[in-house]
Design an enzyme around this catalytic site. Structure first.
Site, PDB file in Angstrom:
ATOM      1  N   SER A 670       0.834  -1.194   0.000  1.00  0.00           N
ATOM      2  CA  SER A 670       0.000   0.000   0.000  1.00  0.00           C
ATOM      3  C   SER A 670       0.878   1.256   0.000  1.00  0.00           C
ATOM      4  O   SER A 670       1.610   1.507  -0.953  1.00  0.00           O
ATOM      5  CB  SER A 670      -0.957  -0.041   1.191  1.00  0.00           C
ATOM      6  OG  SER A 670      -1.981   0.904   1.056  1.00  0.00           O
ATOM      7  N   ASP A 743      -9.000  -4.819  -5.834  1.00  0.00           N
ATOM      8  CA  ASP A 743      -8.586  -3.905  -4.760  1.00  0.00           C
ATOM      9  C   ASP A 743      -9.656  -2.842  -4.552  1.00  0.00           C
ATOM     10  O   ASP A 743     -10.020  -2.112  -5.468  1.00  0.00           O
ATOM     11  CB  ASP A 743      -7.253  -3.251  -5.136  1.00  0.00           C
ATOM     12  CG  ASP A 743      -6.600  -2.530  -3.966  1.00  0.00           C
ATOM     13  OD1 ASP A 743      -7.325  -2.091  -3.056  1.00  0.00           O
ATOM     14  OD2 ASP A 743      -5.365  -2.414  -3.960  1.00  0.00           O
ATOM     15  N   HIS A 777      -7.560  -5.546  -1.349  1.00  0.00           N
ATOM     16  CA  HIS A 777      -6.324  -4.843  -0.967  1.00  0.00           C
ATOM     17  C   HIS A 777      -5.361  -5.770  -0.239  1.00  0.00           C
ATOM     18  O   HIS A 777      -4.145  -5.672  -0.387  1.00  0.00           O
ATOM     19  CB  HIS A 777      -6.673  -3.640  -0.099  1.00  0.00           C
ATOM     20  CG  HIS A 777      -5.552  -2.661   0.046  1.00  0.00           C
ATOM     21  ND1 HIS A 777      -4.935  -2.055  -1.021  1.00  0.00           N
ATOM     22  CD2 HIS A 777      -4.917  -2.183   1.160  1.00  0.00           C
ATOM     23  CE1 HIS A 777      -3.984  -1.246  -0.586  1.00  0.00           C
ATOM     24  NE2 HIS A 777      -3.943  -1.310   0.717  1.00  0.00           N
TER      25      HIS A 777
END
Length: 806
Positions: A670, A743, A777
């Site tokens: 991330s 995601d 994610h």
């Protein structure tokens, strides 16, 4: 003209090989090394769930991974939500595999193995407020079901004909008392879901008429009138009363798109929040217009409390001007509380007070009265179990500073109790210990009337030592009731009485287990193990772990956790992966504070880079990557500071003699992936990189990212400077990009990795792009996490060298 177009296309196609755009690589899902595979497939440790009456213990074993079949189930992605198309159960809901019950304080008592319903997905365990019963749900082919269990016997019974609605308020239960509750259910006879039109019957039109509305880059938004109809169909729910004794249920006269249901007082009222139209194509469901209403326990409307408009046109870091954040009192007073902005919601307005807390009392016919004004922005309200007070917390966003007050619910004004930096660790006072009331509400536990209990991590420069304090509300005095020794690591969980404390204890060689400790005036007495979970991953005990502290060039304290492979020999310099995540700080002293403990049991999630130690690599995990400065402009120095951090990390690893600076890679997930790509673009410090689920083009997140408060148009040069996509020709080191196909995180849509891959391939870079089917994610399927481990290990072996090669 057609011939010319065809010639141009053929010419463009002929150029593809010359700019490095390779054909897809079809490998199938790969398995990691046998050592990593064995660890991935180890049994999970149970979760310990203590009943509200402190008498019973549930040992919950959840499935470690999703299946590919689960990821492939038809899923609706609407208004920022993802849920099962057939049942409305949220996507990714953890599955319960096994459930056991036993007496909490008698480890010799026989366990009751709960016979779970066969088939489907069992999920959402919760205790009834008195601990005599518990609830679970089952997602079956027929729908979602509610089951009631008896704690004494473990026997389960299904509530007939009831289908809990999980779309907007999963797990939301309004307890009226220990055996009566109200929840949202799927309406009877609601018919079939709206079908998509076979042929578009109108264009999709949006408009903005001169009012600024900066929105983050959300995923899964509504896109068409059919999406709107589908969302409303699945979001509409009926309030249903259930009696756990008889298993009877009755629909109440209230059907709407409920996002919140709370009991008020001792269960005599309900506070509900429901979504209304119009919907938005740029906001998620929780920013849609909302109506807040007070109802009787029979569901009938008594009074509208507020109409909250759609949350658009709200500046970054701003709030709405009207009522927001509603609370139902858990006390006998049965009041309703909410917050209102006094600065118009504008954080830049110069005012003496930003927010105020309001209260509306029964019989709810008059006007609300002001309870408290705050100089900074409201954060949280926690009610005490004395029925007279609450803890009120505010945050100064300019300083990243938080303050907590003791708020008398009647009469006098509040007074401050403690304050600290938002990121403070060493001097953090702890968080209040909570308990459950008969009406299901969580309240702050008091002790002796004038004290509350605060539990904290007890962070120190040498690692965490959790504590439990008695804090005097009268004079602010603190008495330490318990603090963990250096070893083993022990977290206080539950104060049974002034002499007995339940803790969660672990060590580098022992997994977490519950213990009963005696407390006395002279210190800690005898300790007794309440659970005896065994170590499912003994091979990890051979991994060497050490906390390493040092300083960067400007004196800011840094640290990392160094993990050495089981076969590591003193003096070896191994290929090394640095794994980090940047954090912003306004104070350099706080930026250097250490987190974690070397005395904790080492457990590793499936996609964790720590598993690479089993393949022979040194891993520097949680390498601190502070960005220090004025929070308004802190990112102006982002590149310079991550470079300074990286140099210090590499120098320290070389000094320790464990790493070869010529064989070091950087990685992150991330925001950590964003950091890793920037380090490759602007430095030559690392020889390779791994970037998972990141964002690399900040023009695609134009209204802020992470803690950045300025928009693209207010800080255009910064957004371009911090976009590694713009510097693709400078990324000469090999970069592995991994992204979940689905995601749903703000700003990190798969397009970010796809476009960076095309940019690197098109400019001659060395890059591999792995897109994981069905993953969000984070990565949840066993096949996915195994493949991720294989990809990372192969990448490092290819570009840093095999750490075990002769």
């Amino acid at each position: 003209m057609l011939m010319l177009a065809r010639s141009l296309l053929l010419a463009a196609a002929a150029l593809l090989p010359t700019i490095g755009l390779a054909a897809p690589v079809h490998t199938g899902y790969q398995q990691p090394s046998p050592a990593v595979r064995e660890l991935l497939d180890a049994a999970p440790l149970p979760r310990y769930l203590i009943s509200p009456d402190k008498q019973h213990l549930a040992l919950l074993e959840q499935r470690r991974y999703s299946s590919l079949e689960e990821l492939a189930r038809p899923t609706l992605k609407l208004a920022g939500l993802r849920f099962d198309a057939a049942t409305g159960v949220p996507a990714g809901t953890p599955q319960i595999q096994r459930l056991r019950l036993r007496a909490l304080l008698n480890p010799e008592a026989p366990e009751r193995n709960v016979e779970l319903p066969a088939g489907g997905l069992i999920h959402s365990f919760s205790w009834a407020p008195d601990g005599q019963r518990f609830l679970i749900e089952r997602r079956s082919d027929a729908g979602n079901e509610l089951w009631v269990g008896e704690t004494a016997s473990g026997r389960l019974r299904q509530v007939p004909g009831l289908r809990p609605s999980e779309v907007l308020a999963p797990g939301e239960l309004a307890w009226l008392n220990a055996h009566e509750l109200v929840l949202a259910t799927i309406p009877d006879r609601r018919g079939a879901a709206p079908a998509a039109p076979r042929v578009p019957n109108a264009p999709v039109v949006q408009e903005s008429l001169g009012r600024a509305s900066p929105e983050r880059s959300y995923a899964d938004l509504l896109k068409s009138p059919h999406d709107e109809a589908l969302f409303e169909f699945h979001a509409r729910a009926t309030l249903t009363w259930v009696d756990l004794h008889s298993l009877q249920s009755r629909d109440l006269p209230a059907t709407a798109m409920f996002t919140s249901i709370s009991s008020v007082g001792e269960g005599q009222y309900l506070l509900t929040e429901r979504i209304t139209r119009p919907f938005s194509y740029t906001l998620t469901y929780d920013d849609f217009p909302t109506v807040v209403e007070l109802r009787g326990r029979d569901g009938k409307l008594l009074r509208e409390i507020a109409k909250v408009p759609m949350r658009n046109g709200i500046a970054i870091d701003a709030v709405q001007a009207g009522p927001r954040v509603f609370y139902a009192s858990p006390n006998k007073d049965a009041a309703i509380y909410w917050v209102e902005a006094l600065d118009g919601g504008n954080p830049n307005a110069r005012v003496a007070f930003r927010d105020r807390v309001m209260r509306l009392d029964p019989p709810f016919t008059g006007e609300a009265m002001e309870v408290q004004r705050m100089p900074h922005r409201f954060t949280r309200l926690r009610f005490l179990d004395d029925g007279q007070h609450a803890l009120l917390t505010e945050e100064d966003r300019q300083r990243a500073w938080t303050r907590t007050y003791l708020l008398p619910l009647r009469g006098t004004q509040s007074r401050p109790l403690f304050e600290h930096s938002v990121r403070e660790r060493y001097r953090h006072p702890g968080t209040p210990l909570m308990r459950t009331l008969p009406n299901g509400h969580q309240v702050v536990q008091t002790l002796g009337g004038d004290n509350i209990l605060l539990q904290g991590q007890g962070a120190t420069p040498r690692g965490d030592r959790p504590f439990l304090d008695r804090y005097s509300l009268r004079d602010g005095g603190v008495q330490r009731l318990f603090q963990s020794a250096d070893a083993p690591y022990e977290q206080p969980l539950l104060l049974l009485d002034p002499q007995h404390l339940v803790t969660l204890r672990e060590s580098p060689s022992e997994p977490p287990n519950l213990w009963l400790r005696e407390l006395n005036a002279s210190g800690y007495g005898a300790a007794q193990a309440l659970t005896r979970s065994k170590d499912p991953t003994p091979q990890l005990r051979k991994v060497k772990r050490e906390l390493v502290s040092f300083k960067r060039a400007d004196g800011v304290e840094l640290s990392f956790w160094m993990y050495l492979p089981p076969d590591y020999k003193e003096g070896e310099r191994r290929p090394t992966l640095v794994w980090a995540y940047p954090l912003e700080f306004s104070d350099a002293a706080i930026a250097g504070q250490v987190s974690g403990s070397a005395n904790r049991y080492l457990s590793v999630a499936g996609s964790s880079p720590l598993l690479l130690v089993l393949d022979g690599f040194v891993v520097l995990q949680d390498a601190t990557m502070p960005i220090v400065g004025d929070l308004k402009t802190v990112n102006d120095g982002f590149l310079e500071q991550i470079t300074m951090n990286a140099r210090a990390i590499i120098d320290k690893a070389e000094e320790l003699g464990v790493s070869d600076p010529k064989r070091m890679a950087v990685g992150g997930n991330s925001y950590g992936a964003f950091m890793a790509a920037n380090l490759l673009a602007h430095t030559d410090l690392f020889k390779a990189g791994i970037a998972r689920s990141g964002a690399y083009n900040r023009t695609l997140t134009p209204f802020g990212f992470q803690s950045e408060r300025r928009s693209l148009w207010e800080a255009k040069e910064l957004y371009l400077k911090l976009s590694p996509f713009m510097y693709a020709p400078q990324i000469k080191e090999p970069l592995l990009l991994i992204h979940g196909e689905a995601d749903n995180n703000v700003g990190t849509q798969p397009m970010q990795s796809e476009r960076l891959y095309l940019a690197l391939a098109g400019t001659g870079g060395t890059v591999r792009y792995v897109l994981l089917p069905g993953e969000a994610h984070g990565y949840s399927a066993r096949e996915s996490v195994g493949h991720v481990q294989w990809e990372m290990s192969q990448w490092l072996k290819t570009y840093l060298g095999d750490p075990r090669a002769p």
